[in-house]
Design a protein around this motif. Structure first.
Motif, PDB file in Angstrom:
ATOM      1  N   PHE A  25     -28.351  30.404  33.097  1.00 51.39           N
ATOM      2  CA  PHE A  25     -27.322  30.881  32.168  1.00 51.39           C
ATOM      3  C   PHE A  25     -27.698  30.564  30.722  1.00 51.39           C
ATOM      4  CE2 PHE A  25     -23.486  30.090  29.671  1.00 51.39           C
ATOM      5  CZ  PHE A  25     -22.810  31.289  29.824  1.00 51.39           C
ATOM      6  N   LEU A  26     -28.187  29.334  30.470  1.00 52.41           N
ATOM      7  CA  LEU A  26     -28.541  28.960  29.110  1.00 52.41           C
ATOM      8  C   LEU A  26     -29.729  29.744  28.583  1.00 52.41           C
ATOM      9  CD1 LEU A  26     -28.092  25.077  29.330  1.00 52.41           C
ATOM     10  CD2 LEU A  26     -26.534  26.756  28.308  1.00 52.41           C
ATOM     11  N   ARG A  27     -30.638  30.144  29.474  1.00 44.46           N
ATOM     12  CA  ARG A  27     -31.813  30.906  29.042  1.00 44.46           C
ATOM     13  C   ARG A  27     -31.501  32.379  28.807  1.00 44.46           C
ATOM     14  NH1 ARG A  27     -36.907  28.882  29.386  1.00 44.46           N
ATOM     15  NH2 ARG A  27     -37.137  26.754  30.193  1.00 44.46           N
ATOM     16  N   THR A  28     -30.501  32.904  29.490  1.00 42.37           N
ATOM     17  CA  THR A  28     -30.211  34.352  29.403  1.00 42.37           C
ATOM     18  C   THR A  28     -29.011  34.670  28.512  1.00 42.37           C
ATOM     19  OG1 THR A  28     -28.876  34.191  31.428  1.00 42.37           O
ATOM     20  CG2 THR A  28     -31.200  34.825  31.654  1.00 42.37           C
ATOM     21  N   HIS A  29     -28.305  33.656  27.984  1.00 50.06           N
ATOM     22  CA  HIS A  29     -27.143  33.900  27.144  1.00 50.06           C
ATOM     23  C   HIS A  29     -27.272  33.115  25.845  1.00 50.06           C
ATOM     24  CE1 HIS A  29     -25.689  35.078  31.122  1.00 50.06           C
ATOM     25  NE2 HIS A  29     -24.730  35.774  30.523  1.00 50.06           N
ATOM     26  N   GLU A  30     -26.737  33.663  24.788  1.00 51.96           N
ATOM     27  CA  GLU A  30     -26.701  32.983  23.503  1.00 51.96           C
ATOM     28  C   GLU A  30     -25.339  33.204  22.851  1.00 51.96           C
ATOM     29  OE1 GLU A  30     -29.340  34.540  20.597  1.00 51.96           O
ATOM     30  OE2 GLU A  30     -29.038  36.632  21.193  1.00 51.96           O
ATOM     31  N   LYS A  31     -24.921  32.258  22.077  1.00 54.82           N
ATOM     32  CA  LYS A  31     -23.628  32.318  21.404  1.00 54.82           C
ATOM     33  C   LYS A  31     -23.741  33.200  20.165  1.00 54.82           C
ATOM     34  CE  LYS A  31     -19.991  29.392  19.450  1.00 54.82           C
ATOM     35  NZ  LYS A  31     -19.575  28.001  19.145  1.00 54.82           N
ATOM     36  N   VAL A  32     -22.857  34.188  20.089  1.00 55.18           N
ATOM     37  CA  VAL A  32     -22.862  35.140  18.976  1.00 55.18           C
ATOM     38  C   VAL A  32     -21.462  35.179  18.381  1.00 55.18           C
ATOM     39  CG1 VAL A  32     -23.180  37.539  18.293  1.00 55.18           C
ATOM     40  CG2 VAL A  32     -24.676  36.536  20.032  1.00 55.18           C
ATOM     41  N   THR A  33     -21.368  35.109  17.069  1.00 54.18           N
ATOM     42  CA  THR A  33     -20.096  35.210  16.360  1.00 54.18           C
ATOM     43  C   THR A  33     -19.950  36.624  15.802  1.00 54.18           C
ATOM     44  OG1 THR A  33     -20.184  32.875  15.777  1.00 54.18           O
ATOM     45  CG2 THR A  33     -18.680  34.277  14.511  1.00 54.18           C
ATOM     46  N   ARG A  34     -18.859  37.270  16.141  1.00 49.24           N
ATOM     47  CA  ARG A  34     -18.625  38.638  15.676  1.00 49.24           C
ATOM     48  C   ARG A  34     -17.208  38.748  15.124  1.00 49.24           C
ATOM     49  NH1 ARG A  34     -19.168  43.476  19.914  1.00 49.24           N
ATOM     50  NH2 ARG A  34     -17.271  42.462  20.704  1.00 49.24           N
ATOM     51  N   THR A  35     -17.074  39.368  13.972  1.00 48.82           N
ATOM     52  CA  THR A  35     -15.771  39.551  13.327  1.00 48.82           C
ATOM     53  C   THR A  35     -15.232  40.935  13.647  1.00 48.82           C
ATOM     54  OG1 THR A  35     -16.425  38.086  11.515  1.00 48.82           O
ATOM     55  CG2 THR A  35     -14.530  39.542  11.139  1.00 48.82           C
ATOM     56  N   GLU A  36     -14.035  40.987  14.217  1.00 48.83           N
ATOM     57  CA  GLU A  36     -13.378  42.237  14.553  1.00 48.83           C
ATOM     58  C   GLU A  36     -12.277  42.523  13.538  1.00 48.83           C
ATOM     59  OE1 GLU A  36     -14.069  44.404  16.800  1.00 48.83           O
ATOM     60  OE2 GLU A  36     -15.596  43.314  17.963  1.00 48.83           O
ATOM     61  N   VAL A  37     -12.281  43.733  12.990  1.00 49.55           N
ATOM     62  CA  VAL A  37     -11.252  44.142  12.035  1.00 49.55           C
ATOM     63  C   VAL A  37     -10.059  44.678  12.815  1.00 49.55           C
ATOM     64  CG1 VAL A  37     -10.698  45.635  10.085  1.00 49.55           C
ATOM     65  CG2 VAL A  37     -13.009  44.697  10.336  1.00 49.55           C
ATOM     66  N   MET A  38      -8.957  43.955  12.755  1.00 49.20           N
ATOM     67  CA  MET A  38      -7.751  44.348  13.475  1.00 49.20           C
ATOM     68  C   MET A  38      -6.910  45.299  12.631  1.00 49.20           C
ATOM     69  SD  MET A  38      -8.202  42.753  16.249  1.00 49.20           S
ATOM     70  CE  MET A  38      -6.604  43.027  17.020  1.00 49.20           C
ATOM     71  N   PRO A  39      -6.179  46.191  13.254  1.00 50.91           N
ATOM     72  CA  PRO A  39      -5.321  47.106  12.489  1.00 50.91           C
ATOM     73  C   PRO A  39      -4.209  46.344  11.787  1.00 50.91           C
ATOM     74  CG  PRO A  39      -4.877  47.293  14.850  1.00 50.91           C
ATOM     75  CD  PRO A  39      -6.091  46.437  14.713  1.00 50.91           C
ATOM     76  N   PRO A  40      -3.715  46.861  10.665  1.00 50.10           N
ATOM     77  CA  PRO A  40      -2.657  46.169   9.929  1.00 50.10           C
ATOM     78  C   PRO A  40      -1.398  46.017  10.779  1.00 50.10           C
ATOM     79  CG  PRO A  40      -3.607  47.950   8.626  1.00 50.10           C
ATOM     80  CD  PRO A  40      -4.118  48.105  10.017  1.00 50.10           C
ATOM     81  N   GLN A  41      -0.639  44.980  10.500  1.00 51.92           N
ATOM     82  CA  GLN A  41       0.598  44.696  11.222  1.00 51.92           C
ATOM     83  C   GLN A  41       1.748  44.587  10.230  1.00 51.92           C
ATOM     84  OE1 GLN A  41       0.770  44.598  14.582  1.00 51.92           O
ATOM     85  NE2 GLN A  41      -1.439  44.892  14.771  1.00 51.92           N
ATOM     86  N   GLY A  42       2.967  44.838  10.705  1.00 52.69           N
ATOM     87  CA  GLY A  42       4.144  44.674   9.870  1.00 52.69           C
ATOM     88  C   GLY A  42       4.164  45.651   8.710  1.00 52.69           C
ATOM     89  N   GLU A  43       4.587  45.166   7.533  1.00 48.62           N
ATOM     90  CA  GLU A  43       4.711  46.031   6.352  1.00 48.62           C
ATOM     91  C   GLU A  43       3.368  46.595   5.930  1.00 48.62           C
ATOM     92  OE1 GLU A  43       6.282  45.856   1.693  1.00 48.62           O
ATOM     93  OE2 GLU A  43       6.475  44.105   3.011  1.00 48.62           O
ATOM     94  N   ALA A  44       2.305  45.866   6.165  1.00 50.43           N
ATOM     95  CA  ALA A  44       0.978  46.351   5.773  1.00 50.43           C
ATOM     96  C   ALA A  44       0.570  47.602   6.521  1.00 50.43           C
ATOM     97  CB  ALA A  44      -0.060  45.254   6.002  1.00 50.43           C
ATOM     98  N   LEU A 269       5.003  53.353  20.418  1.00 57.45           N
ATOM     99  CA  LEU A 269       3.609  53.165  20.029  1.00 57.45           C
ATOM    100  C   LEU A 269       3.104  51.745  20.259  1.00 57.45           C
ATOM    101  CD1 LEU A 269       3.606  55.236  16.706  1.00 57.45           C
ATOM    102  CD2 LEU A 269       2.892  55.972  18.979  1.00 57.45           C
ATOM    103  N   GLN A 270       3.980  50.755  20.101  1.00 60.70           N
ATOM    104  CA  GLN A 270       3.528  49.377  20.204  1.00 60.70           C
ATOM    105  C   GLN A 270       4.034  48.662  21.449  1.00 60.70           C
ATOM    106  OE1 GLN A 270       4.523  47.328  16.569  1.00 60.70           O
ATOM    107  NE2 GLN A 270       3.630  48.888  15.252  1.00 60.70           N
ATOM    108  N   GLY A 271       5.115  49.172  22.040  1.00 61.34           N
ATOM    109  CA  GLY A 271       5.676  48.502  23.206  1.00 61.34           C
ATOM    110  C   GLY A 271       5.260  49.088  24.530  1.00 61.34           C
ATOM    111  N   TRP A 272       4.260  49.998  24.530  1.00 56.53           N
ATOM    112  CA  TRP A 272       3.869  50.643  25.794  1.00 56.53           C
ATOM    113  C   TRP A 272       3.316  49.654  26.825  1.00 56.53           C
ATOM    114  CZ3 TRP A 272      -1.079  50.253  27.509  1.00 56.53           C
ATOM    115  CH2 TRP A 272      -2.061  49.927  26.584  1.00 56.53           C
TER     116      TRP A 272
END
Length: 398
Positions: A25-44, A269-272
């Protein structure tokens, strides 16, 4: 075998299997940090000027957001600023008069031209007419904007350009444009100022759909204006420059020309994730409880009102009740009424004399006529049918 030996063997086997798996597992996997842009919430999610309002408040200014221009509730002061993202063509004449009167007292108004297209069915907004701005007939074209680290930066690619009348041009403090028309003009109006812009997309804080795409799928900057709103440093500088006249003097009113989504829209739209499984469970329960398609028993025959069917039913009832002689008597009376009409003399006779007269009239044997006129036994349906048949034949021969 002792329990201690068994447990030692099991633990050793687990270690023997786990160590290679961990190494793999340690040889075949590596830790990667990825930033995901989430859609605006609330008034935004529905206020495109939300980020601008937050930035102004962080800078110590008072900023108020409004979905529509409501001058009665806004109570504009001479040092205030109004960013009118709403289409100025929607303003009533009374609103235009009040707004321009406030600008004359020292207000600062930022207004945009109408969207491109539909020039044949659209009139010039009254506010722009009063300011001497002519926008109908003009299209959109990108305007270069000098940025040190982006030599190809352009603005106002989607906005409608405009021109100014001679009287309005005499009030111009600053202007920006080309032979295709102006994209920005600052006009003096009494003690205040009015900034006319081709569009205000650079002030928006809600990223457009293209900004959420991977970099490889985004359109080229040479072909389309960047759509990152205030997330772009050049856009922040341009916005700060436009807000400079009354910056820090009063309230900044942000009229973002949008309405928050309704409760039903949020539920759909949001409560489905909640209502969709519940709906499927309800439909499944109804399916399990419902009967199969079609009726279990055949549909009853529609009620018939035919007189012949009623007569037939009455006869069948009399047969089941062993009332055959009554049926025979009814048919016999029917025959005798015909006999009364065709042979009155024979009808007045009785007994054997009548039978002899009828036999002579019909040229039948007397025994056959006697059988037809004699009532059958109550339980002899065969004799009943035979004698009724003979009576009907006799009636038809008269």
């Amino acid at each position: 075998m002792k329990a201690r030996v068994v447990w030692s063997f099991v633990i050793g086997l687990i270690v023997l299997l786990a160590v290679p798996l961990v190494v793999l597992f340690l040889r075949t996997h590596e830790k990667v940090t990825r930033t995901e842009v989430m859609p605006p919430q609330g008034e935004a999610s529905y206020n495109p000027l939300y980020v601008l309002g937050q930035a102004l408040r962080a800078d110590g200014l008072q900023a108020e957001s409004r979905a529509r221009l409501d001058l009665a509730a806004m109570t504009l002061a001479p040092g205030d600023t109004v960013v009118l993202l709403q289409d100025s063509g929607e303003l009533a004449p009374s609103q235009v008069d009040t707004l321009l009167a406030w600008v004359k007292r020292g207000g600062h108004l930022l207004v945009r031209t109408p969207p491109t297209g539909e020039d044949t069915t659209r009139n010039e907004p009254l506010l722009l007419q009063r300011l001497g701005v002519e926008s109908l007939g003009f299209g959109s074209a990108c305007q270069r904007f000098h940025v040190d680290d982006d030599t190809g930066h352009v603005e106002f690619c989607k906005g409608r350009r405009f021109d100014l009348t001679e009287a309005a041009y005499a009030q111009v403090q600053r202007e920006w444009g080309s032979e295709d028309g102006f994209v920005f003009a600052r006009l003096r109006h009494g003690q205040g100022r009015v900034d006319v812009l081709a569009d205000m997309d650079f002030m928006r804080g809600v990223p457009e759909t293209t900004s959420l795409l991977p970099a490889a799928l985004r359109p080229s900057k040479d072909l389309e204006q960047p759509r990152d709103g205030l997330h772009d440093r050049a856009h922040r500088d341009l916005t700060r420059h436009l807000l400079a006249p009354n910056y820090g003097k009063g309230t900044v009113w942000l009229v973002y020309a949008s309405r928050p989504p309704s409760l039903w829209a949020r539920i759909v739209l949001q409560g489905w994730p909640v209502w969709l499984p519940l709906l499927l469970a309800l439909l499944g329960w109804l399916w399990a409880r419902a009967q199969r398609f079609g009726s279990v028993q055949p549909s009853p025959v529609a009620e018939r009102r035919s007189l012949l069917e009623h007569v037939r039913a009455s006869g069948e009832l009399l047969l089941r009740q062993r009332q055959g002689p009554r049926l025979h008597a009814a048919v016999r009376d029917l025959f005798l009424r015909r006999l009364q009409a065709r042979a009155p003399l024979a009808a007045t006779l009785e007994g054997a004399a009548q039978e002899q007269a009828i036999a002579a009239l019909l040229q039948w044997p007397v025994t056959r006529v006697h059988t037809a006129l004699a009532p059958p036994a109550a339980n002899d349906q065969t004799a009943l049918k035979a004698r009724i048949t003979l009576l009907l034949q006799m009636r038809s021969l008269l």
